[in-house]
Design a protein around this motif. Structure first.
Motif, mmCIF file in Angstrom:
data_model
loop_
_atom_site.group_PDB
_atom_site.id
_atom_site.type_symbol
_atom_site.label_atom_id
_atom_site.label_comp_id
_atom_site.label_asym_id
_atom_site.label_seq_id
_atom_site.Cartn_x
_atom_site.Cartn_y
_atom_site.Cartn_z
ATOM 1 N N GLN A 166 8.766 7.609 5.847
ATOM 2 C CA GLN A 166 8.200 6.270 5.727
ATOM 3 C C GLN A 166 9.318 5.224 5.720
ATOM 4 N N GLY A 167 9.070 4.109 6.391
ATOM 5 C CA GLY A 167 9.967 2.974 6.301
ATOM 6 C C GLY A 167 9.544 2.071 5.153
ATOM 7 N N ASN A 168 10.477 1.302 4.643
ATOM 8 C CA ASN A 168 10.101 0.362 3.575
ATOM 9 C C ASN A 168 11.199 -0.667 3.349
ATOM 10 N N SER A 226 0.835 -1.199 0.000
ATOM 11 C CA SER A 226 0.000 0.000 0.000
ATOM 12 C C SER A 226 0.868 1.247 0.000
ATOM 13 N N ALA A 227 0.269 2.351 -0.443
ATOM 14 C CA ALA A 227 1.001 3.624 -0.488
ATOM 15 C C ALA A 227 1.370 4.106 0.911
#
Length: 346
Positions: A297-299, A266-267
């Protein structure tokens, strides 16, 4: 796009939570399956993949990349077998149990022209990425000290035998320690010297479960701490510079979301609560500033993107074997320091 055929060496928590969801969703990978010794679980989640009865059968398949996500004490043996079979490898932390093992794996990979990466996913935690940006922006001035914590409140022993029995891979220094050490090295490079304090604090524990490491640099110090007896959390990251300070609680949501079965597609993936924003108190353009800082944001997808690029386009690995060697050097120095009760010069 080239598909990198990938297999796991186990499908316990790490395989199910940290690897398979990303390999399955990433357009550059094809998840072939996992070696499963007793419980046959991977096909319940991914019906079209294989459950290999042995590592030899896995390596005999048309596999490009193998994820070595078995207990730490087996990393060297299995990673060496994978590399000698001509396969690229990703090895979980701790990379190995000794510096010598880490250096040998790095040499084998280089000699055979293979990619070897260490799974240090927490470089892509939201909180760490935010700390990284604060440092790169220079808003704290010259750093005086930094303190990183990976604390929990959990006085009970783990049900996983390999984590609680005396073996070369057990203990918090080689479990949570590599995350803290790798983050420090990624930010600041290798220190000049190390001081380590390593303790056993839980009732009936046979392995270390409390660490306090000091990395000694020329002009500043980095302290790394982990404990199972922290009921009221310290900031996960505390940085003090000549201009100001930054304090950030641990807030990355990815592990918890993955454990709940959420898919990283998801975004909003890796977006933590605004309530966990870090506090910046510094001076900018001659004006005192005290404000909350929006968290990046982490990813963890970024790690797998890097692995893909390293294999498909011959780019450098996102976390190299040499990075793994450097972490092991700090771990060995900390063990020696605790035993001798003195600073160990690297």
């Amino acid at each position: 796009m080239q598909k990198i055929k990938t297999a796991l060496l186990s499908y316990g928590m790490s395989g199910k939570v940290f690897h398979a969801p990303f390999l399955n969703l990433h357009s550059g990978f094809e998840l072939l399956g996992s070696w499963e010794r007793s419980k046959k679980l991977i096909q319940e989640d991914y019906p079209n993949v294989k459950s290999y009865p042995s590592i030899d059968e896995l390596l005999a398949d048309d596999v490009d990349l193998v994820i070595v996500n078995t207990p730490v004490g087996t990393h060297y043996e299995y990673a060496k077998k994978v590399l000698l079979a001509g396969k690229h490898a990703v090895v979980e932390k701790a990379f190995t149990t000794t510096v010598a093992e880490a250096e040998e794996l790095a040499k084998i990979a280089t000699d055979k022209g293979l990619k070897l990466a260490v799974f240090q996913n927490r470089r892509w935690d939201s909180d760490f990425k935010t700390v990284q940006k604060i440092i790169s922006d220079g808003v704290l001035g010259d750093l005086i000290e930094a303190e990183f914590h990976f604390d929990r409140y959990n006085p009970l022993l783990s049900p996983k035998a390999h984590k609680e029995t005396v073996n070369d891979g057990a203990g918090i220094l080689k479990d949570l320690g590599p995350h803290l050490i790798d983050q420090a090295l990624a930010l600041f490079g290798s220190p000049k010297a190390v001081f380590g304090d390593i303790r056993v604090t839980r009732e009936n524990s046979l392995v270390d479960d409390w660490i306090d490491l000091v990395l000694i640099y020329t002009d500043f110090r980095v302290r790394l701490k982990a404990s199972f007896f922290v009921r009221e959390a310290n900031p996960a990251y505390t940085l003090h510079g000549k201009k100001g300070s930054f304090l950030k609680p641990r807030g990355d949501v990815q592990e918890d979301d993955l454990k709940l079965g959420k898919k990283p597609d998801s975004a909003s993936w890796g977006t933590e609560s605004e309530s966990l924003q870090g506090l910046l108190h510094t001076e900018i353009n001659g004006k005192e500033v005290r404000e909350k800082v929006p968290t990046l944001q982490g990813n963890y997808f970024s790690f797998f993107d890097g692995v893909y690029e390293s294999i498909a386009n011959n780019k450098i690995e996102p976390v190299t074997a040499q990075d793994g060697v450097k972490v092991m050097q700090i771990i060995e120095a900390a063990i020696a320091s605790a035993a001798q009760q003195e600073v160990i010069v690297l």
